[in-house]
Scaffold this motif. Structure first.
Motif, PDB file in Angstrom:
ATOM      1  N   ASP A 159       0.836  -1.202   0.000  1.00  0.00           N
ATOM      2  CA  ASP A 159       0.000   0.000   0.000  1.00  0.00           C
ATOM      3  C   ASP A 159       0.868   1.249   0.000  1.00  0.00           C
ATOM      4  O   ASP A 159       0.588   2.214  -0.713  1.00  0.00           O
ATOM      5  CB  ASP A 159      -0.941   0.013   1.207  1.00  0.00           C
ATOM      6  CG  ASP A 159      -2.057  -1.008   1.075  1.00  0.00           C
ATOM      7  OD1 ASP A 159      -2.319  -1.466  -0.061  1.00  0.00           O
ATOM      8  OD2 ASP A 159      -2.665  -1.342   2.108  1.00  0.00           O
ATOM      9  N   PHE A 160       1.920   1.239   0.818  1.00  0.00           N
ATOM     10  CA  PHE A 160       2.813   2.391   0.876  1.00  0.00           C
ATOM     11  C   PHE A 160       3.478   2.633  -0.475  1.00  0.00           C
ATOM     12  O   PHE A 160       3.533   3.770  -0.967  1.00  0.00           O
ATOM     13  CB  PHE A 160       3.874   2.182   1.960  1.00  0.00           C
ATOM     14  CG  PHE A 160       4.853   3.296   2.069  1.00  0.00           C
ATOM     15  CD1 PHE A 160       4.498   4.496   2.664  1.00  0.00           C
ATOM     16  CD2 PHE A 160       6.135   3.169   1.550  1.00  0.00           C
ATOM     17  CE1 PHE A 160       5.398   5.536   2.754  1.00  0.00           C
ATOM     18  CE2 PHE A 160       7.041   4.199   1.632  1.00  0.00           C
ATOM     19  CZ  PHE A 160       6.676   5.390   2.235  1.00  0.00           C
ATOM     20  N   LYS A 161       3.977   1.563  -1.100  1.00  0.00           N
ATOM     21  CA  LYS A 161       4.627   1.707  -2.407  1.00  0.00           C
ATOM     22  C   LYS A 161       3.641   2.208  -3.456  1.00  0.00           C
ATOM     23  O   LYS A 161       3.964   3.070  -4.268  1.00  0.00           O
ATOM     24  CB  LYS A 161       5.237   0.384  -2.853  1.00  0.00           C
ATOM     25  CG  LYS A 161       6.509   0.032  -2.135  1.00  0.00           C
ATOM     26  CD  LYS A 161       7.083  -1.259  -2.660  1.00  0.00           C
ATOM     27  CE  LYS A 161       8.362  -1.618  -1.913  1.00  0.00           C
ATOM     28  NZ  LYS A 161       8.915  -2.886  -2.385  1.00  0.00           N
ATOM     29  N   TYR A 162       2.404   1.660  -3.417  1.00  0.00           N
ATOM     30  CA  TYR A 162       1.388   2.062  -4.379  1.00  0.00           C
ATOM     31  C   TYR A 162       1.051   3.535  -4.196  1.00  0.00           C
ATOM     32  O   TYR A 162       0.983   4.295  -5.157  1.00  0.00           O
ATOM     33  CB  TYR A 162       0.146   1.194  -4.225  1.00  0.00           C
ATOM     34  CG  TYR A 162      -1.017   1.642  -5.067  1.00  0.00           C
ATOM     35  CD1 TYR A 162      -1.008   1.433  -6.443  1.00  0.00           C
ATOM     36  CD2 TYR A 162      -2.108   2.285  -4.489  1.00  0.00           C
ATOM     37  CE1 TYR A 162      -2.069   1.854  -7.220  1.00  0.00           C
ATOM     38  CE2 TYR A 162      -3.169   2.701  -5.268  1.00  0.00           C
ATOM     39  CZ  TYR A 162      -3.154   2.488  -6.629  1.00  0.00           C
ATOM     40  OH  TYR A 162      -4.192   2.901  -7.394  1.00  0.00           O
ATOM     41  N   ILE A 218       1.389   9.319  -5.626  1.00  0.00           N
ATOM     42  CA  ILE A 218       1.728  10.697  -5.255  1.00  0.00           C
ATOM     43  C   ILE A 218       2.800  11.245  -6.192  1.00  0.00           C
ATOM     44  O   ILE A 218       2.723  12.404  -6.622  1.00  0.00           O
ATOM     45  CB  ILE A 218       2.186  10.759  -3.782  1.00  0.00           C
ATOM     46  CG1 ILE A 218       1.000  10.502  -2.859  1.00  0.00           C
ATOM     47  CG2 ILE A 218       2.849  12.083  -3.464  1.00  0.00           C
ATOM     48  CD1 ILE A 218       1.374  10.302  -1.409  1.00  0.00           C
ATOM     49  N   GLN A 219       3.774  10.428  -6.546  1.00  0.00           N
ATOM     50  CA  GLN A 219       4.836  10.867  -7.462  1.00  0.00           C
ATOM     51  C   GLN A 219       4.265  11.212  -8.830  1.00  0.00           C
ATOM     52  O   GLN A 219       4.656  12.210  -9.435  1.00  0.00           O
ATOM     53  CB  GLN A 219       5.907   9.780  -7.577  1.00  0.00           C
ATOM     54  CG  GLN A 219       7.152  10.224  -8.262  1.00  0.00           C
ATOM     55  CD  GLN A 219       7.857  11.348  -7.511  1.00  0.00           C
ATOM     56  OE1 GLN A 219       7.863  11.372  -6.289  1.00  0.00           O
ATOM     57  NE2 GLN A 219       8.419  12.274  -8.243  1.00  0.00           N
ATOM     58  N   VAL A 220       3.328  10.413  -9.317  1.00  0.00           N
ATOM     59  CA  VAL A 220       2.699  10.696 -10.608  1.00  0.00           C
ATOM     60  C   VAL A 220       1.929  12.009 -10.541  1.00  0.00           C
ATOM     61  O   VAL A 220       1.993  12.846 -11.459  1.00  0.00           O
ATOM     62  CB  VAL A 220       1.778   9.523 -11.025  1.00  0.00           C
ATOM     63  CG1 VAL A 220       0.867   9.912 -12.172  1.00  0.00           C
ATOM     64  CG2 VAL A 220       2.598   8.312 -11.395  1.00  0.00           C
ATOM     65  N   MET A 221       1.204  12.221  -9.444  1.00  0.00           N
ATOM     66  CA  MET A 221       0.441  13.464  -9.287  1.00  0.00           C
ATOM     67  C   MET A 221       1.370  14.678  -9.232  1.00  0.00           C
ATOM     68  O   MET A 221       1.080  15.726  -9.823  1.00  0.00           O
ATOM     69  CB  MET A 221      -0.416  13.395  -8.026  1.00  0.00           C
ATOM     70  CG  MET A 221      -1.525  12.377  -8.108  1.00  0.00           C
ATOM     71  SD  MET A 221      -2.269  12.140  -6.506  1.00  0.00           S
ATOM     72  CE  MET A 221      -3.819  12.933  -6.757  1.00  0.00           C
ATOM     73  N   LEU A 222       2.505  14.547  -8.524  1.00  0.00           N
ATOM     74  CA  LEU A 222       3.468  15.648  -8.464  1.00  0.00           C
ATOM     75  C   LEU A 222       4.069  15.937  -9.830  1.00  0.00           C
ATOM     76  O   LEU A 222       4.278  17.099 -10.193  1.00  0.00           O
ATOM     77  CB  LEU A 222       4.563  15.331  -7.452  1.00  0.00           C
ATOM     78  CG  LEU A 222       4.188  15.447  -5.987  1.00  0.00           C
ATOM     79  CD1 LEU A 222       5.333  14.949  -5.108  1.00  0.00           C
ATOM     80  CD2 LEU A 222       3.827  16.863  -5.635  1.00  0.00           C
ATOM     81  N   ASN A 223       4.343  14.886 -10.586  1.00  0.00           N
ATOM     82  CA  ASN A 223       4.872  15.075 -11.942  1.00  0.00           C
ATOM     83  C   ASN A 223       3.866  15.798 -12.828  1.00  0.00           C
ATOM     84  O   ASN A 223       4.221  16.696 -13.597  1.00  0.00           O
ATOM     85  CB  ASN A 223       5.266  13.741 -12.563  1.00  0.00           C
ATOM     86  CG  ASN A 223       6.489  13.139 -11.917  1.00  0.00           C
ATOM     87  OD1 ASN A 223       7.264  13.835 -11.274  1.00  0.00           O
ATOM     88  ND2 ASN A 223       6.663  11.840 -12.081  1.00  0.00           N
ATOM     89  N   GLU A 224       2.585  15.422 -12.732  1.00  0.00           N
ATOM     90  CA  GLU A 224       1.544  16.081 -13.515  1.00  0.00           C
ATOM     91  C   GLU A 224       1.422  17.546 -13.108  1.00  0.00           C
ATOM     92  O   GLU A 224       1.261  18.438 -13.949  1.00  0.00           O
ATOM     93  CB  GLU A 224       0.208  15.371 -13.328  1.00  0.00           C
ATOM     94  CG  GLU A 224       0.106  14.044 -14.023  1.00  0.00           C
ATOM     95  CD  GLU A 224      -1.220  13.345 -13.748  1.00  0.00           C
ATOM     96  OE1 GLU A 224      -2.076  13.924 -13.058  1.00  0.00           O
ATOM     97  OE2 GLU A 224      -1.383  12.221 -14.229  1.00  0.00           O
TER      98      GLU A 224
END
Length: 110
Positions: A79-82, A87-93
């Protein structure tokens, strides 16, 4: 999948083979030391039966280890990795949108 990988790791580690081999040789030593009390047939039969019993006990131990294996830690780790990836994808967007907005503002200023 996690339990399969865990059980394969335990089996491949050789701990159960070492357990059975130790029991086998301990039984042989026992019968050799007490050779005057047992006939050769009893020695062979005893060694075979003890080895079979030890193999059964090792299978029981493996099944208990697998049944008592807790998946809660693995689930929280996944769950943490997912969530971290999400969150990383959202920050990139967000950073991409920010760059686009800055470029639009620069074009409007020119």
């Amino acid at each position: 999948m996690i339990i399969e990988r865990f059980s394969q790791t335990v089996i491949n580690s050789g701990i159960f083979r070492l357990y059975i081999a130790t029991g086998f040789f301990a039984t042989l030593i026992f019968f050799v030391v007490n050779a005057e009390l047992f006939t050769p047939f009893e020695m062979i039969l005893g060694t075979i039966l003890i080895t079979i019993i030890l193999k059964g006990m090792s299978n029981i131990m493996l099944s208990l280890i697998i049944s008592l294996f807790s998946l809660d830690n693995k689930r929280s780790e996944f769950d943490f990795k997912y969530n971290e990836e999400k969150i990383q994808v959202m920050l990139n967007e967000l950073s991409v949108k920010e760059v686009i907005d800055v470029n639009k503002n620069l074009k409007k200023a020119n």
